[in-house]
Design a protein around this motif. Structure first.
Motif, PDB file in Angstrom:
ATOM      1  N   GLY A 173      74.296  42.439  85.043  1.00 23.52           N
ATOM      2  CA  GLY A 173      75.433  41.815  84.365  1.00 23.52           C
ATOM      3  C   GLY A 173      75.750  40.432  84.927  1.00 23.52           C
TER       4      GLY A 173
ATOM      5  N   ARG B  99      68.295  44.110  82.358  1.00 27.01           N
ATOM      6  CA  ARG B  99      68.484  45.273  83.232  1.00 27.01           C
ATOM      7  C   ARG B  99      67.212  46.110  83.389  1.00 27.01           C
ATOM      8  NH1 ARG B  99      73.713  46.025  84.670  1.00 27.01           N
ATOM      9  NH2 ARG B  99      75.364  45.249  83.307  1.00 27.01           N
TER      10      ARG B  99
ATOM     11  N   THR C 170      77.675  41.114  91.898  1.00 22.80           N
ATOM     12  CA  THR C 170      78.264  41.995  90.877  1.00 22.80           C
ATOM     13  C   THR C 170      79.783  41.826  90.866  1.00 22.80           C
ATOM     14  OG1 THR C 170      78.623  44.213  90.007  1.00 22.80           O
ATOM     15  CG2 THR C 170      78.303  44.097  92.383  1.00 22.80           C
TER      16      THR C 170
ATOM     17  N   ASP D 225      81.671  43.988  89.896  1.00 26.70           N
ATOM     18  CA  ASP D 225      82.251  45.305  90.180  1.00 26.70           C
ATOM     19  C   ASP D 225      82.678  45.473  91.639  1.00 26.70           C
ATOM     20  OD1 ASP D 225      81.596  45.762  87.582  1.00 26.70           O
ATOM     21  OD2 ASP D 225      80.281  47.470  87.941  1.00 26.70           O
TER      22      ASP D 225
ATOM     23  N   GLU E 241      87.698  51.090  84.301  1.00 21.68           N
ATOM     24  CA  GLU E 241      86.704  51.506  83.293  1.00 21.68           C
ATOM     25  C   GLU E 241      86.052  52.847  83.664  1.00 21.68           C
ATOM     26  OE1 GLU E 241      83.554  48.608  81.475  1.00 21.68           O
ATOM     27  OE2 GLU E 241      82.710  49.421  83.305  1.00 21.68           O
TER      28      GLU E 241
ATOM     29  N   TYR F 299      84.419  41.396  79.790  1.00 26.82           N
ATOM     30  CA  TYR F 299      83.512  40.269  79.545  1.00 26.82           C
ATOM     31  C   TYR F 299      84.215  38.927  79.752  1.00 26.82           C
ATOM     32  CZ  TYR F 299      80.742  44.093  77.821  1.00 26.82           C
ATOM     33  OH  TYR F 299      80.051  45.277  77.755  1.00 26.82           O
TER      34      TYR F 299
HETATM   35  P1  FBP Z   1      76.238  44.673  87.285  1.00 22.00           P
HETATM   36  O1  FBP Z   1      76.438  45.905  88.116  1.00 22.00           O
HETATM   37  O2  FBP Z   1      74.846  44.489  86.825  1.00 22.00           O
HETATM   38  O3  FBP Z   1      76.757  43.457  87.978  1.00 22.00           O
HETATM   39  O4  FBP Z   1      77.099  44.823  85.935  1.00 22.00           O
HETATM   40  C1  FBP Z   1      78.390  45.321  85.989  1.00 22.00           C
HETATM   41  C2  FBP Z   1      79.085  45.369  84.657  1.00 22.00           C
HETATM   42  O5  FBP Z   1      79.721  44.147  84.391  1.00 22.00           O
HETATM   43  C3  FBP Z   1      80.059  46.554  84.632  1.00 22.00           C
HETATM   44  O6  FBP Z   1      81.292  46.223  85.139  1.00 22.00           O
HETATM   45  C4  FBP Z   1      80.046  46.967  83.186  1.00 22.00           C
HETATM   46  O7  FBP Z   1      80.324  48.330  83.041  1.00 22.00           O
HETATM   47  C5  FBP Z   1      78.661  46.682  82.782  1.00 22.00           C
HETATM   48  O8  FBP Z   1      78.195  45.630  83.594  1.00 22.00           O
HETATM   49  C6  FBP Z   1      78.551  46.296  81.329  1.00 22.00           C
HETATM   50  O9  FBP Z   1      77.230  46.034  81.034  1.00 22.00           O
HETATM   51  P2  FBP Z   1      76.679  45.430  79.683  1.00 22.00           P
HETATM   52  O10 FBP Z   1      76.501  43.979  79.925  1.00 22.00           O
HETATM   53  O11 FBP Z   1      75.369  46.095  79.532  1.00 22.00           O
HETATM   54  O12 FBP Z   1      77.669  45.723  78.607  1.00 22.00           O
END
Ligand code: FBP
Length: 528
Positions: A78, A142, A200, A202, A308, A397
């Motif tokens: 992400g 990913r 990340t 997160d 979430e 986002y």
């Molecule tokens: P990363 O762990 O790759 O940094 O991504 C985290 C995240 O932003 C989460 O918070 C979220 O649940 C997920 O990606 C959403 O992913 P997508 O871009 O596939 O909708």
């Protein structure tokens, strides 16, 4: 046409810790042998070449000459604010080591390494991304690199490019990819050293050595600004209860940080829900009680934060999701569920039932992060509270591709230097880190930690796999204790706090400070 702020940020210089002003002369201090987080023997067997390597620290030295380096870089997973600055730092560091060094960007995430999609990165190109959010310079993806074919294909492409190093900028899964690639390359006579960089929003890629992944600071600031605005609106209009779900696939770090920043009336932390075994009914009863108590005090409004990942921490929801995933239940065939699963399913509003049935990922699993938990909770609360007007939000986002805060911009630039330093030192299977992040930038120091040190074995799709452990919110940590100590008071009193928008220019305490989480963890006195 760019905005005035974009132009300003593109021209804003990037700062470096004092240690990196003499980057090319830095020497190394090698630490003790290390161990993995768990499953030591099994991990050693799976990573015979890279297991147990020592930590690397950098110190003032007298190195004078370096060979030119050819390095590849890939953005993975992400988006997180600051990724472009890591690449800029890496480029700058490579050029400082040797003017003839080259940097190549793999496009579209790890798939770009497997398929050999790359282009050379020049200063001219990179300068257009300085301090900019997003991952649009290279894109991301990913793809998990785990099969023999993928590893071999990646090796073929890095060898064709004669790469000395490959830098993987990513979260836990991406750095697991990096560890596997490092081991494979070393075991198959390939000279390319693989180094990861912790990213990340997160916040769950952290431990004693990784103080905070990049992007967490900026994303939390963006969300906290919006939450502060909403709280002010609630206080002004006095008629809505705002339910705000915040991104974070599993861990609740973002929600915790935003709660510390904005002091909402209620904050749900997934890890606490799991630890205390709170059911959906228990959570609903608690929220309804707070809403009623506030209404009795003449406050028919409020702000509630939830992560979430909450849904998977609620015991009966976890069971239901597991059943739906393993049974691959589809259509309206709920008869395949257990008695408990069926009862939970039937208690849910139709909109959530539909999401559980039809919103599936390519493997047929429920898309847990898409479930509107905020709507589920307010639907259940409405059965207990009259004159209750919920408004729902999901912030995710909006923060992932924001212009990096000064903290993330500088941190990422330094991370690029850390990655270059490790490759130049010939280290593979490492993560580049920056330490002392709660202190002033001048005092930050780069280091390298072996990736296997962050790993253990976990079950994935029925098989034990080596992975980097996700770090969940620790209920004994200072940030959570702070929330615990204040949450009763915040429930009824309105102590909303408005952090406002990210500041790029002004006094350091407004512009350069980082998260309250990090400050409380490292130096609580900084939070006064
Ligand atoms: P990363 O762990 O790759 O940094 O991504 C985290 C995240 O932003 C989460 O918070 C979220 O649940 C997920 O990606 C959403 O992913 P997508 O871009 O596939 O909708």
């Amino acid at each position: 046409m760019r905005s005035p702020l974009e132009n300003f940020r593109l021209q804003s210089p990037l700062h470096l810790p004092d240690q990196l002003h003499h980057f090319a002369t830095l020497g190394e201090r090698v630490g003790e042998k290390t161990e993995s987080q768990g499953d030591k023997e099994a991990m050693q067997a799976r990573f015979p070449k890279t297991y147990g390597q020592p930590c690397i620290e950098f110190e003032p030295g007298k190195r004078e000459s370096h060979a030119s380096l050819r390095v590849g870089v890939v953005l993975s997973g992400g988006q997180a604010p600051g990724g472009h600055n890591v690449i800029l730092g890496l480029f700058q560091a490579l050029k400082e080591l040797h003017g003839e060094s080259h940097l190549y960007g793999f496009e579209g995430g790890p798939a770009g390494v497997v398929e050999g999609n790359f282009s050379e990165l020049t200063l001219e190109v990179l300068e257009g991304y300085r301090n900019m959010g997003g991952f649009d310079l290279l894109g991301s993806g990913r793809t998990k690199i785990e099969t023999q074919e993928q590893l071999e294909a990646a090796k073929k492409h890095v060898e064709a490019l004669e790469l000395d190093g490959l830098v993987v900028i990513g979260g836990d899964d991406s750095n697991t990819n990096a560890a596997l690639l490092a081991e494979y390359f070393l075991g198959h006579g390939c000279k390319t050293k693989v180094v990861g960089v912790p990213k990340t929003i997160d916040g769950d890629l952290k431990n004693t050595y990784v103080e905070q992944p990049f992007g967490f600071d900026t994303a939390c600031r963006v969300y906290a600004e919006m939450i502060g605005n909403i709280a002010r609106d609630a206080l002004s209009a006095k008629k809505y209860t705002h339910f705000i779900r915040l991104m974070g696939r599993s861990a609740s770090h973002i929600t915790l940080e935003c709660a510390l920043q904005t002091q909402p009336n209620v904050t749900l932390i997934g890890e606490e829900v799991a630890a205390k075994g709170w059911t959906l009914t228990a959570i609903t009863d608690y929220l309804a009680a707070v809403i009623r108590k506030r209404a009795e005090a003449g406050k028919k409004y409020g702000v509630i934060l939830l992560p979430e990942g909450l849904i998977e921490f609620i015991p009966e929801m976890r069971l239901l999701i597991t059943e739906l995933n393993s049974l691959k239940v589809s259509g309206n065939n709920i008869e395949a569920l257990s008695r408990e699963g069926k009862a939970t399913f039937e208690s849910l509003p139709e909109s959530i039932q539909r999401q559980l049935f039809y919103d599936r990922d390519p493997h047929g699993n429920v898309q847990v992060s898409h479930i509107a938990t905020e709507q589920l909770l307010s639907h259940l609360i409405a059965k207990q509270c009259s004159d209750f007007h919920p408004v729902h939000h999901f912030f995710g986002y909006e923060g992932r591709s924001a212009m990096p805060s000064n903290f993330d911009a500088t941190y990422c630039y330094a991370l690029g230097f850390a990655a270059a330093g490790l490759i130049d030192g010939g280290h593979s299977g490492y993560m580049g880190v920056v330490r002392h992040l709660a202190e002033a930038v001048e005092k930050w120091e780069i280091a390298g930690i072996p990736l296997t040190m962050l790993m253990n074995l976990e079950e994935r799709k029925g098989r034990l796999k080596p992975v980097i452990q996700k770090t969940l919110v620790d209920l004994e940590c200072e940030p959570f204790r702070y929330l615990e100590a204040h949450r009763k008071e915040w429930e009824i009193e309105d102590h909303y706090r408005s952090p406002g928008p990210i500041q790029f220019v002004g006094p350091p305490h407004l512009c350069d400070a980082t998260t309250l989480t990090l400050k409380l963890e490292q130096s609580p006195s900084l939070c006064t």
